[in-house]
Design a protein around this motif. Sequence first.
Motif, short mmCIF file in Angstrom:
data_model
loop_
_atom_site.label_atom_id
_atom_site.label_comp_id
_atom_site.label_asym_id
_atom_site.label_seq_id
_atom_site.Cartn_x
_atom_site.Cartn_y
_atom_site.Cartn_z
N THR A 46 0.83 -1.21 0.00
CA THR A 46 0.00 0.00 0.00
C THR A 46 0.86 1.25 0.00
N VAL A 47 1.92 1.27 0.81
CA VAL A 47 2.82 2.42 0.85
C VAL A 47 3.53 2.61 -0.48
N ALA A 48 3.94 1.52 -1.11
CA ALA A 48 4.64 1.62 -2.39
C ALA A 48 3.71 2.14 -3.48
N TRP A 49 2.45 1.73 -3.45
CA TRP A 49 1.50 2.15 -4.49
C TRP A 49 1.09 3.61 -4.31
N LYS A 50 0.92 4.04 -3.06
CA LYS A 50 0.49 5.41 -2.79
C LYS A 50 1.63 6.19 -2.14
N ARG A 51 2.69 6.38 -2.89
CA ARG A 51 3.84 7.11 -2.36
C ARG A 51 3.57 8.61 -2.33
N ASN A 52 4.35 9.28 -1.45
CA ASN A 52 4.27 10.74 -1.32
C ASN A 52 2.88 11.21 -0.88
N GLY A 53 2.25 10.44 -0.05
CA GLY A 53 0.94 10.81 0.46
C GLY A 53 0.90 10.75 1.97
N LEU A 54 -0.24 11.10 2.54
CA LEU A 54 -0.41 11.08 3.98
C LEU A 54 -0.31 9.66 4.53
N LEU A 55 -0.87 8.69 3.78
CA LEU A 55 -0.85 7.30 4.23
C LEU A 55 0.58 6.79 4.37
N SER A 139 10.29 -1.92 -6.85
CA SER A 139 10.98 -2.49 -8.00
C SER A 139 10.00 -3.12 -8.99
N VAL A 140 8.93 -3.72 -8.47
CA VAL A 140 7.93 -4.34 -9.33
C VAL A 140 7.13 -3.29 -10.09
N LEU A 141 6.93 -2.12 -9.48
CA LEU A 141 6.16 -1.06 -10.14
C LEU A 141 6.80 -0.59 -11.44
N GLY A 142 8.09 -0.84 -11.59
CA GLY A 142 8.77 -0.44 -12.82
C GLY A 142 8.70 -1.46 -13.92
N GLU A 143 8.03 -2.59 -13.69
CA GLU A 143 7.94 -3.64 -14.71
C GLU A 143 6.93 -3.27 -15.79
N ASP A 144 7.12 -3.85 -16.96
CA ASP A 144 6.27 -3.52 -18.11
C ASP A 144 4.83 -3.97 -17.90
N TYR A 145 4.62 -5.10 -17.23
CA TYR A 145 3.24 -5.60 -17.08
C TYR A 145 2.40 -4.69 -16.19
N ILE A 146 3.05 -3.92 -15.31
CA ILE A 146 2.29 -2.95 -14.51
C ILE A 146 1.80 -1.82 -15.39
N TYR A 147 2.70 -1.30 -16.24
CA TYR A 147 2.29 -0.23 -17.17
C TYR A 147 1.24 -0.72 -18.14
N ALA A 148 1.36 -1.98 -18.59
CA ALA A 148 0.38 -2.53 -19.52
C ALA A 148 -0.99 -2.66 -18.84
N ALA A 149 -0.99 -3.06 -17.57
CA ALA A 149 -2.26 -3.18 -16.85
C ALA A 149 -2.92 -1.81 -16.68
N PRO A 155 -8.74 -1.71 -12.98
CA PRO A 155 -8.87 -0.96 -11.71
C PRO A 155 -7.66 -1.12 -10.81
N GLU A 156 -7.42 -0.08 -10.01
CA GLU A 156 -6.24 -0.07 -9.15
C GLU A 156 -6.22 -1.25 -8.17
#
Length: 213
Positions: A46-55, A139-149, A155-156
């Motif tokens: 959750t922290v990795a997905w919503k970086r630079n936020g209050l959470l 590190s996984v967020l930089g993979e191509d399949y994340i951008y493709a999704a 949906p998130e």
Amino acid sequence: FDLGTSMRRPDITVNLLIKQFLPWTLFVSSIALAISFMVGIFLGSTVAWKRNGLLEGVISSYIVVSSSAPDYLWGMILVFIFGVKFKIFPVQGNYDILLELEGWPWLLNVLYHAALPIIAYSIVQIGGWALAMRGSSISVLGEDYIYAAKARGIPEKIIVKRYLRKNAMLPLITSLAMSFAALFGGSPIIETIFNYPGLGQQFGIFIANRDYF
């Protein structure tokens, strides 16, 4: 498999002590490890997905605070607050001796007595798992399949659950065995604080009596 007998009481064998007290230590350690792993996986992703936020700030603060103190210190805090001050949980024993040793009432009573040791173990472990999961998720967020999704309009929640979390947690599974050993190694102090009759408490008692066998 003859591991010897007690130096003070020859009728007590090491095998007998292991058979009697090891299941209780494994019970508490296993539940604490499972809870801390699942919660840490969720918080880290959750922290990795919503970086630079209050959470991220809230969860990161919790990770720093929980990881900066050892589990036995949290154990003493829990005993004082929930065992002595408010008397919500028992601070000794593994079950009520007046109950029959079977059925759901007995099992729930066992969990009730083990609640504080499990919480003490989990508080520290959650922070470590969350940090590890955060790094793996980034590190996984930089993979191509994340951008493709994302490009396909998925949906998130589905991206995080099926694409991010499942792949990022794979490197952490290899660390489960070592984490279990760390929990087991800290059991003498934790079980002594909560007066929980596990193998760790017995280890401390016999060492204090210099009964080294």
